[in-house]
Motif scaffolding. Structure first.
Motif, mmCIF file in Angstrom:
data_model
loop_
_atom_site.group_PDB
_atom_site.id
_atom_site.type_symbol
_atom_site.label_atom_id
_atom_site.label_comp_id
_atom_site.label_asym_id
_atom_site.label_seq_id
_atom_site.Cartn_x
_atom_site.Cartn_y
_atom_site.Cartn_z
ATOM 1 N N LEU A 165 0.819 -1.208 0.000
ATOM 2 C CA LEU A 165 0.000 0.000 0.000
ATOM 3 C C LEU A 165 0.854 1.259 0.000
ATOM 4 O O LEU A 165 0.553 2.231 -0.698
ATOM 5 C CB LEU A 165 -0.937 0.004 1.210
ATOM 6 N N ASP A 166 1.941 1.257 0.776
ATOM 7 C CA ASP A 166 2.757 2.468 0.811
ATOM 8 C C ASP A 166 3.447 2.720 -0.525
ATOM 9 O O ASP A 166 3.702 3.869 -0.902
ATOM 10 C CB ASP A 166 3.778 2.409 1.950
ATOM 11 N N GLU A 167 3.719 1.662 -1.302
ATOM 12 C CA GLU A 167 4.292 1.846 -2.634
ATOM 13 C C GLU A 167 3.281 2.479 -3.586
ATOM 14 O O GLU A 167 3.624 3.345 -4.402
ATOM 15 C CB GLU A 167 4.770 0.500 -3.187
ATOM 16 N N LEU A 168 2.014 2.056 -3.478
ATOM 17 C CA LEU A 168 0.969 2.655 -4.309
ATOM 18 C C LEU A 168 0.803 4.136 -3.991
ATOM 19 O O LEU A 168 0.712 4.979 -4.887
ATOM 20 C CB LEU A 168 -0.362 1.928 -4.098
ATOM 21 N N VAL A 208 -4.264 5.208 5.573
ATOM 22 C CA VAL A 208 -4.713 4.986 6.946
ATOM 23 C C VAL A 208 -4.616 3.492 7.229
ATOM 24 O O VAL A 208 -5.190 2.678 6.515
ATOM 25 C CB VAL A 208 -6.166 5.469 7.154
ATOM 26 N N GLY A 209 -3.861 3.116 8.269
ATOM 27 C CA GLY A 209 -3.726 1.708 8.613
ATOM 28 C C GLY A 209 -2.378 1.144 8.220
ATOM 29 O O GLY A 209 -1.412 1.878 7.969
ATOM 30 N N ASP A 210 -2.300 -0.165 8.152
ATOM 31 C CA ASP A 210 -1.054 -0.888 7.913
ATOM 32 C C ASP A 210 -0.507 -0.614 6.516
ATOM 33 O O ASP A 210 -1.089 -1.032 5.513
ATOM 34 C CB ASP A 210 -1.314 -2.388 8.105
ATOM 35 N N ALA A 211 0.614 0.070 6.439
ATOM 36 C CA ALA A 211 1.202 0.438 5.148
ATOM 37 C C ALA A 211 1.836 -0.741 4.439
ATOM 38 O O ALA A 211 2.082 -0.688 3.229
ATOM 39 C CB ALA A 211 2.242 1.539 5.345
ATOM 40 N N GLY A 212 2.125 -1.828 5.163
ATOM 41 C CA GLY A 212 2.832 -2.946 4.564
ATOM 42 C C GLY A 212 1.947 -4.007 3.948
ATOM 43 O O GLY A 212 2.463 -5.021 3.450
ATOM 44 N N ALA A 228 -15.811 9.019 3.672
ATOM 45 C CA ALA A 228 -15.971 7.606 4.045
ATOM 46 C C ALA A 228 -14.742 7.084 4.779
ATOM 47 O O ALA A 228 -14.626 5.875 5.011
ATOM 48 C CB ALA A 228 -16.236 6.766 2.800
ATOM 49 N N ARG A 229 -13.871 7.973 5.169
ATOM 50 C CA ARG A 229 -12.603 7.583 5.789
ATOM 51 C C ARG A 229 -12.790 6.687 7.011
ATOM 52 O O ARG A 229 -12.047 5.712 7.195
ATOM 53 C CB ARG A 229 -11.853 8.856 6.191
ATOM 54 N N ASP A 230 -13.774 6.975 7.841
ATOM 55 C CA ASP A 230 -13.930 6.258 9.107
ATOM 56 C C ASP A 230 -15.102 5.288 9.112
ATOM 57 O O ASP A 230 -15.533 4.843 10.179
ATOM 58 C CB ASP A 230 -14.093 7.275 10.242
ATOM 59 N N LEU A 231 -15.614 4.960 7.929
ATOM 60 C CA LEU A 231 -16.734 4.021 7.867
ATOM 61 C C LEU A 231 -16.269 2.575 7.945
ATOM 62 O O LEU A 231 -17.070 1.684 8.165
ATOM 63 C CB LEU A 231 -17.507 4.237 6.559
ATOM 64 N N LEU A 232 -14.983 2.339 7.728
ATOM 65 C CA LEU A 232 -14.441 0.986 7.767
ATOM 66 C C LEU A 232 -13.112 1.065 8.511
ATOM 67 O O LEU A 232 -12.104 1.451 7.941
ATOM 68 C CB LEU A 232 -14.236 0.449 6.349
#
Length: 344
Positions: A4-7, A16-20, A63-67
């Motif tokens: 995700l962090d590469e994208l 937001v959340g686990d970048a790996g 929708a950032r905090d809906l999931l």
């Protein structure tokens, strides 16, 4: 496969959340599973978001905090972001330079060009670097094709066409055939008018399967930069279409029509010839455009589907509208004048 962090490093957005978390493909909310990246472009699909098994999602700021149980990329336009991620996972095939032994080529071929079996290329054709000519294509004399453009199998380009850079032409597309130009004698016999103009297509244009674009009579038929044309579209002679206009399947555009930039035309719309449509117009599917459009906006001229019996009743009412209008005028003005006065 991308983390995700590469994208985010390549495409932007807020993570937001686990970048790996590793992503192996993009998928819809409904079909996504482990290792998939899904997206929420419309809030009406929130129930699917809650049920989705995607490892991560692309969402808008609202929708950032809906999931909160999964990582997410927050971006103003999730659908656009999804498109760019999808390009990373599904890049176009790398050209395989060379001329197939079964191709017939009568022009110079740059070393970076790929020409497939059964292709026929006439004299005087100019091919840019990285052009791909698929199996069974025909390119007529004097045509020019810009660098990076790709012709799928069995595309036909008539003589003297100009195709810009980084275009995609899908199978069955025919560019530069004669326009429908005839003059009629008193006897009824038709006399063909030679079509001596060209088709000129800009950069980064995509043309769908079995779409046809006719050459001009004297002037050129022109498709602007960045236009996207769906399958089975007919574009007649001397039409001009502005940049970034998108046209859905089965649209018919009659001759000498001018369409502006950034327009969107829905499927099966029809546009009468010699009209002008300004920039930033949206034409709904199935609409018949019979007069010029001079102001941006959304235009619709179609009836929703209904049962045959209901359609017959409604059409019967339409046939009597003129008589009904006459009766209403007579009731409003019983003395055949306005406000009860006799006409002069």
């Amino acid at each position: 496969m991308f983390r995700l962090d590469e994208l985010v490093a390549q495409l932007g957005g807020a993570l937001v959340g686990d970048a790996g978390v590793e992503i192996r493909r993009v998928a819809t909310l409904e079909q996504a599973g482990e290792g998939d990246l899904a997206f929420l472009a419309n809030r009406k699909y929130l129930p699917q978001l809650q049920r989705s098994a995607a490892s991560a999602v692309i969402v808008a700021p609202d929708a950032r905090d809906l999931l909160v149980d999964r990582p997410r990329i927050v971006t103003p336009d999730p659908y656009l972001y999804f498109a760019r991620v999808a390009q990373l996972f599904s890049p176009l095939p790398v050209p395989q330079p060379g001329v197939h032994p079964q191709a017939a080529v009568a022009c110079a071929v740059p070393p970076t060009v790929e020409i497939g079996p059964g292709a026929s290329i006439e004299a005087g054709v100019e091919l840019g670097d990285g052009v791909v000519v698929g199996a069974g294509c025909h390119i007529g004399r004097g045509t020019r094709i810009g660098q990076g453009t790709r012709l799928a199998p069995r595309v036909t380009l008539y003589h003297d066409c100009v195709i810009g850079e980084n275009c995609i032409l899908h199978s069955g597309a025919v560019i530069g055939a004669d326009g429908f130009g005839f003059a009629r004698e008193k006897s009824g016999r038709w006399v063909k008018i030679p079509q001596v103009g060209r088709v000129v297509i800009g950069n980064e244009v995509e043309i769908g399967a079995n779409t046809t674009i006719d050459r001009g009579v004297l002037d050129d038929t022109v498709i602007g930069d960045g236009c996207k044309l769906d399958n089975q579209i007919q574009i007649a002679h001397n039409v001009r279409i502005g940049q970034y206009t998108a046209i859905a399947g089965c649209v018919g555009i009659a001759g000498s029509t001018r369409i502006g930039a950034r327009c969107m035309i829905g499927g099966q719309a029809g546009i009468i010839g010699h009209l002008s449509i300004c920039d930033d117009v949206v034409i709904s599917a199935g609409t018949l455009v019979s007069k010029s459009i001079t102001r941006p906006g959304v235009y619709t001229a179609s009836l929703p589907v209904q049962s045959h019996a209901e359609w017959v009743r409604n059409f019967a009412h339409l046939r009597h509208l003129d008589a009904l209008a006459t009766r209403v005028r007579a009731l409003e003005h019983p003395h055949d004048g306005r406000n009860g006065r006799n006409p002069d």
